[in-house]
Write a protein that holds these residues in place. Structure first.
Motif, short mmCIF file in Angstrom:
data_model
loop_
_atom_site.label_atom_id
_atom_site.label_comp_id
_atom_site.label_asym_id
_atom_site.label_seq_id
_atom_site.Cartn_x
_atom_site.Cartn_y
_atom_site.Cartn_z
N TYR A 560 128.14 28.33 52.54
CA TYR A 560 127.52 28.76 51.29
C TYR A 560 128.02 27.97 50.10
N ASP A 561 127.16 27.88 49.09
CA ASP A 561 127.51 27.28 47.81
C ASP A 561 127.76 28.43 46.82
N GLU A 562 128.93 28.49 46.25
CA GLU A 562 129.30 29.60 45.38
C GLU A 562 128.43 29.67 44.13
N ALA A 563 127.90 28.53 43.70
CA ALA A 563 127.07 28.51 42.48
C ALA A 563 125.83 29.37 42.66
N ASN A 564 125.28 29.39 43.87
CA ASN A 564 124.09 30.20 44.13
C ASN A 564 124.40 31.70 44.06
N LEU A 565 125.64 32.06 44.34
CA LEU A 565 126.04 33.46 44.25
C LEU A 565 125.97 33.95 42.81
N ILE A 566 126.36 33.11 41.88
CA ILE A 566 126.32 33.47 40.46
C ILE A 566 124.89 33.80 40.04
N ILE A 567 123.93 33.01 40.53
CA ILE A 567 122.52 33.26 40.21
C ILE A 567 122.08 34.60 40.79
N ALA A 568 122.53 34.92 42.01
CA ALA A 568 122.17 36.19 42.65
C ALA A 568 122.69 37.37 41.85
N VAL A 569 123.94 37.29 41.41
CA VAL A 569 124.54 38.37 40.61
C VAL A 569 123.81 38.49 39.27
N GLN A 570 123.46 37.38 38.69
CA GLN A 570 122.74 37.39 37.41
C GLN A 570 121.39 38.10 37.56
N ASN A 571 120.62 37.75 38.60
CA ASN A 571 119.31 38.37 38.81
C ASN A 571 119.42 39.86 39.10
N ALA A 572 120.41 40.24 39.90
CA ALA A 572 120.61 41.66 40.24
C ALA A 572 120.95 42.47 39.01
N THR A 573 121.83 41.95 38.19
CA THR A 573 122.27 42.67 37.00
C THR A 573 121.14 42.79 35.98
N LYS A 574 120.32 41.75 35.87
CA LYS A 574 119.16 41.82 34.99
C LYS A 574 118.22 42.95 35.42
N ARG A 575 118.00 43.08 36.72
CA ARG A 575 117.11 44.13 37.23
C ARG A 575 117.66 45.51 36.93
N PHE A 576 118.97 45.67 37.09
CA PHE A 576 119.60 46.95 36.79
C PHE A 576 119.38 47.34 35.33
N HIS A 577 119.63 46.40 34.43
CA HIS A 577 119.45 46.69 33.00
C HIS A 577 117.98 46.94 32.67
N ASP A 578 117.08 46.25 33.34
CA ASP A 578 115.66 46.42 33.08
C ASP A 578 115.20 47.84 33.46
N ILE A 579 115.72 48.34 34.56
CA ILE A 579 115.40 49.72 34.98
C ILE A 579 115.81 50.70 33.89
N TRP A 580 117.01 50.52 33.38
CA TRP A 580 117.52 51.47 32.39
C TRP A 580 116.91 51.28 31.01
N ARG A 581 116.43 50.08 30.71
CA ARG A 581 115.69 49.91 29.46
C ARG A 581 114.43 50.76 29.48
N GLY A 582 113.77 50.78 30.62
CA GLY A 582 112.59 51.63 30.75
C GLY A 582 112.93 53.09 30.58
N ARG A 583 114.03 53.53 31.16
CA ARG A 583 114.45 54.93 31.05
C ARG A 583 114.90 55.29 29.64
N PHE A 584 115.36 54.29 28.92
CA PHE A 584 115.76 54.53 27.53
C PHE A 584 114.57 54.43 26.57
N GLY A 585 113.38 54.23 27.12
CA GLY A 585 112.18 54.18 26.28
C GLY A 585 111.95 52.84 25.62
N LYS A 586 112.51 51.78 26.20
CA LYS A 586 112.37 50.44 25.62
C LYS A 586 111.50 49.56 26.51
N ALA A 587 111.12 48.41 26.01
CA ALA A 587 110.26 47.50 26.75
C ALA A 587 110.92 47.11 28.06
N SER A 588 110.16 47.22 29.15
CA SER A 588 110.73 46.97 30.46
C SER A 588 109.61 46.61 31.43
N SER A 589 109.94 45.77 32.41
CA SER A 589 108.97 45.42 33.44
C SER A 589 109.11 46.31 34.67
#
Length: 745
Positions: A560-589
C-alpha cells in the motif's frame, strides 16, 4: 447555595429514605444539585434522623466534597451515608456483560461452541427463529417474547448445553430507569397541559416516547380491557401456570395509576403557574413568540418543572412501585447495588417448565400479565440448558445471541447500533433475518454492507421469513417465490459494488445465494407439511455447529501507498460532516432531514451523562464516524499498489484484505469513541447545559465544534487536532496492515 438532607417515607413504605441535593453532581437538566434518594434500611425514625444529621454535616463542609476525602468520612460517619454521598463522585459505568460472564461464562471455540448472532429489522422474525432453534413452543412456552413492534431492550443469550437450566439476568441501573421515568412524567404533564384526553395522558406516563421502555408492563395498563380480547386457544390456556393478573390485583394497579394521574393533574396546575410566572418575569406573550424564542421558553419551562418537589415525589413513587415487583421473584437470588436497586438475578433448576415460567417474568410481553412483568427493567438475559428443537437429534453446541431489533431505517447513511456491530468480531456466524414479504430494506442492507466493509461477510447467513405470506398471481410455487426473493440479492450486490468497489463484490452474489434460507410458518410447531422449512432449518443448524470461525491465512501480500490512505480518511470525514450538516438544517448532499431541537438535546444528554451508548434513536455519531471511515478505508484496502505474487486469485486477494479489515474494525470503534465522546465529555456537558434564547442554535454550534475538533477534515487546515486525528487513524491502519501480512511501499 446551602444543601440539606431530609428523611422521607414513601407511600405505603415502612423503611426510611434520605433525600438531598448533591453539591457536586449535575442533574439531568445540567444543573449542579443532582437529587439523590437512597434507602436507609431502618424503620426507626430516631436512627433515620441520626443518619440524616450525619449527611448534613458532610453537606455543610465543602472540604469533604472531593473523592479524596472519602477515607476521612468513613472514620467519622456511617458507611451508608458515606456511600450515599461518594458513590456519586466515582465514575460508574456498569459492565453488564462482565456481570453475566462472571456467573455464567459463554463457551467458545475452545469448548467446541459456535457463537451465533441474530440481527434483523423489528418484526422480521429473528426471535421467532430463535424459538425454533431452542424448541420453544409458541403457545406453551412463549419464550423469548415476539412482537411486530419493539418488544424489549435486552440482549438474550442462550447457551445450548446438557445439564441443569441456569439463568443470570442483569438490570438497568436505577439512574437510567429514573431518567426515563422523568421523561415519561414530563410527557404526561405536557399532554395534560395541552388538553389531551386521559387515555393519552396515561400512556405518555407509562410508555417512553422511544417505545423502548413500556412501563405499563410493570405497573399495569389502564387502557387494556382483557374482556374485549378475542378468546385464546384452549391449549394455550392449559399450558403452564401463567401468574396472570387477578381481578383484585388489576383493581389495585389501576387505583395506583389513578393516583399517579391525580398527581399529574396537580403538576399540570403547578406547570400552569410556572408558565404564568415565566411569562410575567420574561414579559412575553407565548402566542406571539418566534420559533427561536418559543424554543427557549420551552426549554426553560422544562427545566423549571423538573426542579419541583411534586415532580420528583411522583417519580419516586413510580420507582418505589416498580421496586415492589421484584418481590414477585420468589425463586432465585437477587443481588443489589449501592442504591438498593437489583443488579442481577440468578436462578438454577432441573425443571424446564418452572425455569421458563420464572424467566418469562423478566422477558414477556403477555398482556394478561401486565402489572407483574419486569421486562422493561431488564438489560440482559443469559440462559443455559438442554435447549433443542424436537426435530433435531441432539442439543446443538451453539451460543445464540438475540438483541434489540435494528429498526426500519430509511436512510442510506444509517448505522447499526453500536451494541450490535461490536459483537461481529466475537461471533462465528451472523444470521440476518429479513422478511420475504417485501424487497430487502435499508436496515438489512446496512447489515450486509457493514459485514462486507469490516471483513466479516464470510460469517453471514440470510434467513428469509414469512415465505408463506408472499403471494401473487405470478408466484404460484415455492420455487417461484424463492426466485422472486433471491432477485433482491442482485440489487444488494449492485449497491455494494457501487459504494465499496468491484473488488469487494467478487463472487458476492454467489455467496449470498448459497447462504440464503427460505422459511415459512416459523411461528408454528413444525409439522410434516412444513418439510421444506424443516429441511432448511436442519441444514442451517448443522452448518452453524461447524461454523467456528478460523481465519484463513493468505499467501497474497498487498503493498500500500500511505498517501492514498490520507485521501480515504479525508473522504470519509467529509461524508460524516455532510450527514450532520443536513441534520443541523444546513446545506447538505446527504438528504438527511433537519432534526428538531429536542432530539439534538436528547442526544447531547445521552453523551453528557453516558447513557445508551451515547446514542439516541437513529442518531449515532460514534457509529456513524466509524462506519464512514471503515467504508472508505475498505475501498483503500481493495486497491493496493501491487500484489505479491502477481498472479494471485481474486479470492486470495479478498481473503487477505478481509483479514486486515477485521483487525481495523475491531480497533476503530475504540478510536472513534475516544475522540468523539470520552475525550470530549466536558464539551458535551456544555452543549447539553445550554438554555435560554438561542440555546438550540448555540447547541448546534457547540456540536459542530465538537465534530470539527474530534474529526477535522484532513487537508482543510493544518491544526494540532487534524494532525492527531490523522496520525491516530494512520497508526491504527498501518499496524493492522503489517500485523495481518500487508506491506507499505
Amino acid at each position: 447555595m446551602s444543601y440539606t438532607a431530609s428523611k422521607v417515607k414513601g407511600v405505603g413504605r415502612h423503611s426510611w429514605s434520605i433525600v438531598f441535593r448533591h453539591p457536586v453532581r449535575k442533574d439531568p437538566t445540567g444543573k449542579v444539585g443532582l437529587r439523590v434518594r437512597r434507602g436507609l434500611g431502618t424503620t426507626d425514625e430516631n436512627e433515620a434522623q441520626r443518619l440524616v444529621d450525619q449527611m448534613n454535616e458532610i453537606l455543610s463542609d465543602s472540604s469533604l466534597w472531593d473523592l479524596s476525602a472519602k477515607p476521612l468520612a468513613l472514620l467519622r460517619y456511617n458507611e451508608k451515608i458515606v456511600a450515599a454521598f461518594y458513590d456519586y463522585l466515582e465514575p460508574k459505568n456498569t459492565d453488564y456483560y462482565s456481570l453475566r460472564e462472571a456467573h455464567l461464562p459463554l463457551p467458545g471455540a475452545d469448548q467446541g461452541y459456535a457463537k451465533v448472532l441474530l440481527v434483523g429489522s423489528t418484526g422480521a422474525g429473528k426471535t421467532t427463529l430463535l424459538r425454533q432453534f431452542i424448541g420453544s413452543d409458541p403457545k406453551k412456552d412463549r419464550f423469548p417474547s415476539t412482537s411486530p413492534n419493539k418488544t424489549t431492550v435486552s440482549d438474550i443469550e442462550v447457551i445450548c448445553s446438557p445439564g441443569d437450566y441456569e439463568a443470570i439476568v442483569t438490570f438497568f441501573e436505577l439512574r437510567e430507569i429514573r431518567l426515563h421515568v422523568e421523561d415519561c412524567v414530563m410527557a404526561a404533564v405536557l399532554a395534560k397541559v395541552n388538553g389531551m384526553d386521559d387515555n393519552t395522558v396515561s400512556m405518555r406516563l407509562l410508555e417512553h416516547s422511544e417505545q423502548r421502555f413500556r412501563f405499563f408492563y410493570v405497573l399495569g395498563d389502564p387502557n387494556l380491557d382483557l374482556d374485549d380480547e378475542e378468546e385464546e386457544d384452549e391449549d394455550q390456556e392449559l399450558s403452564v401456570n401463567e401468574h396472570r393478573v387477578t381481578t383484585e390485583e388489576r383493581s389495585r394497579f389501576l387505583a395506583v395509576i389513578k393516583g399517579y394521574l391525580a398527581q399529574v393533574n396537580e403538576l399540570a396546575s403547578v406547570s400552569t403557574k410556572v408558565k404564568e410566572q415565566l411569562i410575567k418575569e420574561l414579559n412575553i406573550n407565548p402566542d406571539s413568540l418566534d420559533s427561536e424564542d418559543k424554543t427557549a421558553f420551552e426549554e426553560i419551562f422544562d427545566e423549571e418543572l423538573r426542579q419541583k418537589k411534586e415532580f420528583h415525589a411522583l417519580v419516586d413513587e413510580i420507582l418505589d412501585e416498580m421496586a415492589e415487583r421484584f418481590k414477585l421473584l420468589k425463586d432465585g437470588e437477587l443481588e443489589y447495588d449501592g442504591d438498593q436497586w437489583p443488579l442481577t438475578w440468578k436462578y438454577r433448576t432441573k425443571d424446564r417448565t418452572t425455569f421458563i415460567e420464572n424467566v418469562r417474568r423478566l422477558s414477556s410481553n403477555y398482556a394478561p400479565q401486565f402489572g407483574k412483568l419486569l421486562t422493561p427493567l431488564v438489560q440482559g438475559i443469559r440462559v443455559k440448558g438442554p435447549f433443542m428443537p424436537n426435530w433435531y437429534n441432539v442439543v446443538p453446541r451453539l451460543v445464540l445471541i438475540d438483541g434489540q431489533g435494528i429498526g426500519h431505517t430509511v436512510s442510506s447513511t444509517s448505522s447499526l447500533p453500536s451494541q450490535t456491530s461490536r459483537k461481529f468480531d466475537a461471533c462465528d456466524a451472523i444470521i440476518l433475518v429479513d422478511s420475504a414479504k417485501q424487497p430487502m430494506q435499508t436496515a438489512a442492507l446496512s447489515v450486509i454492507k457493514e459485514l462486507v466493509a469490516s471483513g466479516h461477510i464470510s460469517k453471514l447467513r440470510i434467513c428469509f421469513t414469512h415465505l408463506d405470506e408472499l403471494k401473487g398471481d405470478n408466484l404460484p410455487t415455492r420455487k417461484s417465490r424463492i426466485n422472486h426473493v433471491g432477485a433482491s440479492l442482485n440489487q444488494v450486490v449492485s449497491h455494494i459494488r457501487e459504494t465499496l468497489g468491484y473488488e469487494v463484490a467478487v463472487n458476492l452474489d454467489l455467496l449470498l445465494s448459497e447462504r440464503s434460507y427460505y422459511l415459512a410458518n416459523l411461528d408454528q410447531v413444525m409439522q410434516e407439511k412444513d418439510k421444506h422449512t424443516l429441511e432448511q432449518l436442519k441444514d442451517l443448524i448443522s452448518t452453524l455447529e461447524t461454523s467456528i470461525f478460523v481465519e484463513k491465512i493468505s499467501e497474497a501480500i498487498p503493498f500500500y501507498d500511505e498517501a492514498n490512505l490520507i485521501i480515504a480518511v479525508q473522504n470519509a470525514t467529509k461524508r460524516f460532516h455532510d450527514i450532520w450538516r443536513g441534520r443541523f438544517g444546513k446545506a447538505s448532499s446527504s438528504n438527511e432531514p433537519a432534526q428538531h431541537w429536542t432530539r439534538l438535546k436528547a442526544l447531547s444528554r445521552r453523551l453528557a451523562l453516558n447513557y445508551d451508548n451515547g446514542e439516541y434513536d437513529n442518531l449515532r455519531p460514534v457509529s456513524e464516524l466509524k462506519d464512514r471511515l471503515m467504508e472508505h478505508i475498505r475501498i483503500y484496502l481493495n486497491q493496493p499498489v501491487r500484489w505479491v505474487p502477481g498472479n494471485v486469485s481474486d479470492d486470495e486477494k479478498k481473503n487477505a484484505v478481509d483479514r486486515i479489515a477485521r483487525e481495523i474494525h475491531s480497533k476503530l470503534f475504540d478510536l472513534t469513541t475516544q475522540r468523539l465522546w470520552t475525550d470530549r465529555l466536558t464539551s458535551w456537558n456544555n452543549a447539553f447545559n445550554l438554555s435560554g434564547r438561542g440555546s438550540a442554535q448555540r447547541r448546534i454550534e457547540h456540536m459542530e465544534r465538537i465534530y470539527d475538533q474530534a474529526a477535522p477534515i484532513p487537508g482543510e487546515a493544518a491544526t494540532t487536532q487534524s494532525h492527531e486525528y490523522l496520525l491516530g487513524i494512520r497508526q491504527l491502519v498501518k499496524t493492522a496492515i503489517t500485523l495481518k501480512g500487508g506491506r507499505f511501499v
